[in-house]
Design an enzyme around this catalytic site. Structure first.
Site, PDB file in Angstrom:
ATOM      1  CB  SER A 152      20.916 -47.032 -98.580  1.00  0.00           C
ATOM      2  OG  SER A 152      19.734 -47.772 -98.698  1.00  0.00           O
ATOM      3  CB  ALA A 153      19.955 -49.924 -94.735  1.00  0.00           C
TER       4      ALA A 153
ATOM      5  N   GLY B  56      19.073 -45.916 -91.119  1.00  0.00           N
ATOM      6  CA  GLY B  56      17.969 -45.726 -90.163  1.00  0.00           C
ATOM      7  C   GLY B  56      17.299 -44.359 -90.238  1.00  0.00           C
TER       8      GLY B  56
ATOM      9  CB  SER C  19      12.932 -43.796 -93.450  1.00  0.00           C
ATOM     10  OG  SER C  19      13.501 -43.362 -94.647  1.00  0.00           O
TER      11      SER C  19
ATOM     12  CB  SER D 215      21.694 -35.596 -98.624  1.00  0.00           C
ATOM     13  OG  SER D 215      21.415 -35.953 -97.290  1.00  0.00           O
TER      14      SER D 215
ATOM     15  N   GLY E 270      22.868 -40.019 -94.260  1.00  0.00           N
ATOM     16  CA  GLY E 270      23.561 -41.269 -93.919  1.00  0.00           C
ATOM     17  C   GLY E 270      23.347 -42.295 -95.015  1.00  0.00           C
TER      18      GLY E 270
HETATM   19  P1  ADP Z   1      17.207 -45.464 -94.319  1.00  0.00           P
HETATM   20  O1  ADP Z   1      16.002 -44.565 -94.295  1.00  0.00           O
HETATM   21  O2  ADP Z   1      18.428 -44.782 -93.786  1.00  0.00           O
HETATM   22  O3  ADP Z   1      17.451 -46.104 -95.641  1.00  0.00           O
HETATM   23  P2  ADP Z   1      15.624 -47.239 -92.668  1.00  0.00           P
HETATM   24  O4  ADP Z   1      15.017 -46.252 -91.745  1.00  0.00           O
HETATM   25  O5  ADP Z   1      14.781 -47.776 -93.766  1.00  0.00           O
HETATM   26  O6  ADP Z   1      16.986 -46.661 -93.289  1.00  0.00           O
HETATM   27  O7  ADP Z   1      16.203 -48.391 -91.747  1.00  0.00           O
HETATM   28  C1  ADP Z   1      16.810 -49.546 -92.306  1.00  0.00           C
HETATM   29  C2  ADP Z   1      16.551 -50.719 -91.393  1.00  0.00           C
HETATM   30  O8  ADP Z   1      17.285 -50.554 -90.180  1.00  0.00           O
HETATM   31  C3  ADP Z   1      15.100 -50.894 -91.017  1.00  0.00           C
HETATM   32  O9  ADP Z   1      14.791 -52.266 -91.099  1.00  0.00           O
HETATM   33  C4  ADP Z   1      15.045 -50.404 -89.591  1.00  0.00           C
HETATM   34  O10 ADP Z   1      14.051 -51.054 -88.827  1.00  0.00           O
HETATM   35  C5  ADP Z   1      16.434 -50.762 -89.082  1.00  0.00           C
HETATM   36  N1  ADP Z   1      16.913 -49.876 -87.995  1.00  0.00           N
HETATM   37  C6  ADP Z   1      16.913 -48.522 -87.996  1.00  0.00           C
HETATM   38  N2  ADP Z   1      17.433 -48.034 -86.849  1.00  0.00           N
HETATM   39  C7  ADP Z   1      17.772 -49.128 -86.105  1.00  0.00           C
HETATM   40  C8  ADP Z   1      18.366 -49.301 -84.807  1.00  0.00           C
HETATM   41  N3  ADP Z   1      18.706 -48.265 -84.043  1.00  0.00           N
HETATM   42  N4  ADP Z   1      18.568 -50.555 -84.368  1.00  0.00           N
HETATM   43  C9  ADP Z   1      18.238 -51.603 -85.143  1.00  0.00           C
HETATM   44  N5  ADP Z   1      17.670 -51.526 -86.353  1.00  0.00           N
HETATM   45  C10 ADP Z   1      17.451 -50.300 -86.842  1.00  0.00           C
END
Ligand code: ADP
Length: 202
Positions: free
Chosen positions: A35-36, A38, A40, A107, A33
């Site tokens: 970046s950001a 969720g 990780s 990815s 997915g």
């Molecule tokens: P990625 O690994 O895809 O880059 P992250 O896991 O770092 O993304 O998540 C990005 C941000 O989104 C973080 O601040 C996280 O707390 C927030 N986040 C992830 N899932 C949710 C959700 N279901 N609802 C609200 N915020 C979320």
């Protein structure tokens, strides 16, 4: 680089033999997915849940792997391909060792994810593609590392969703909409439910 020639494959236990002794099968859960989106955060929650259930689980994380194994790679298409190739091989080894292996990498290319899938399926190791789906506006609003902002300012080249493509999966095993009121716990639970339903975990 010269390739090694004098090498011979040394036969291991089969995965079934190992899984019987370990009382756990291996499976790779591949989160993809923007970046950001969720990835990780969900993978962390999932790892904790699985460990708390007494299962062996380990998370390979996008940024973390670039501090070590892949520190020689950048973000060009060729380097992204090589990044995913190495991760795929590592994930396969973890899964073969009977671990619930979680990978959280953007990815963005279908061909790379297909490569990862085939590598697993060739060895009869299950591969679960999870599309962590959020609209780019949501990802950009979250932007915990300020990367979208930098990409918009032109400070990061080849940023997925802005100046590099993201090829969404057509038929992921799990299509996870990770926004609009879906909590991180809900998202992780959807994956757990799928793994139980398929008999990959007890
Ligand atoms: P990625 O690994 O895809 O880059 P992250 O896991 O770092 O993304 O998540 C990005 C941000 O989104 C973080 O601040 C996280 O707390 C927030 N986040 C992830 N899932 C949710 C959700 N279901 N609802 C609200 N915020 C979320």
């Amino acid at each position: 680089m010269t390739k090694a020639t004098n090498i011979t494959w040394h036969a291991n236990l089969t995965h079934e033999e190992r899984a019987t002794l370990r009382k756990q099968k291996g499976v790779t859960v591949w989160l993809t997915g923007l970046s950001a989106s969720g990835k990780s955060t969900i993978a962390c929650a999932l790892e904790q849940t699985l460990l708390a259930r007494g299962l062996n689980s380990y998370r390979l994380d996008g940024d973390n792997i670039r501090f070590g194994l892949n520190k020689d790679l950048g973000f060009s298409e060729a380097d992204r391909n090589e990044n995913i190739r190495r991760i795929s091989e590592v994930a396969k080894l973890f899964s073969d060792s009977c671990c619930v292996t979680l990978t959280s990498f953007i990815s963005p290319y279908k061909a790379d994810r297909q490569f990862a899938r085939e590598l697993h399926e060739k060895e009869n190791l299950p591969f679960v593609e999870v599309y962590v789906d959020v609209p780019i506006e949501v990802a950009e609003q979250r932007d915990p590392k300020g990367l979208y902002k930098k990409a918009r300012e032109g400070l990061i080249k080849e940023f997925t969703g802005i100046s590099a493509p993201y090829e969404a999966p057509d038929k992921p095993e799990i299509h996870l909409k990770n926004h609009a009121g879906v909590s991180i716990e809900d998202a992780a639970q959807q994956i757990v439910d799928y793994l139980v339903e398929k008999g990959y975990i007890n």
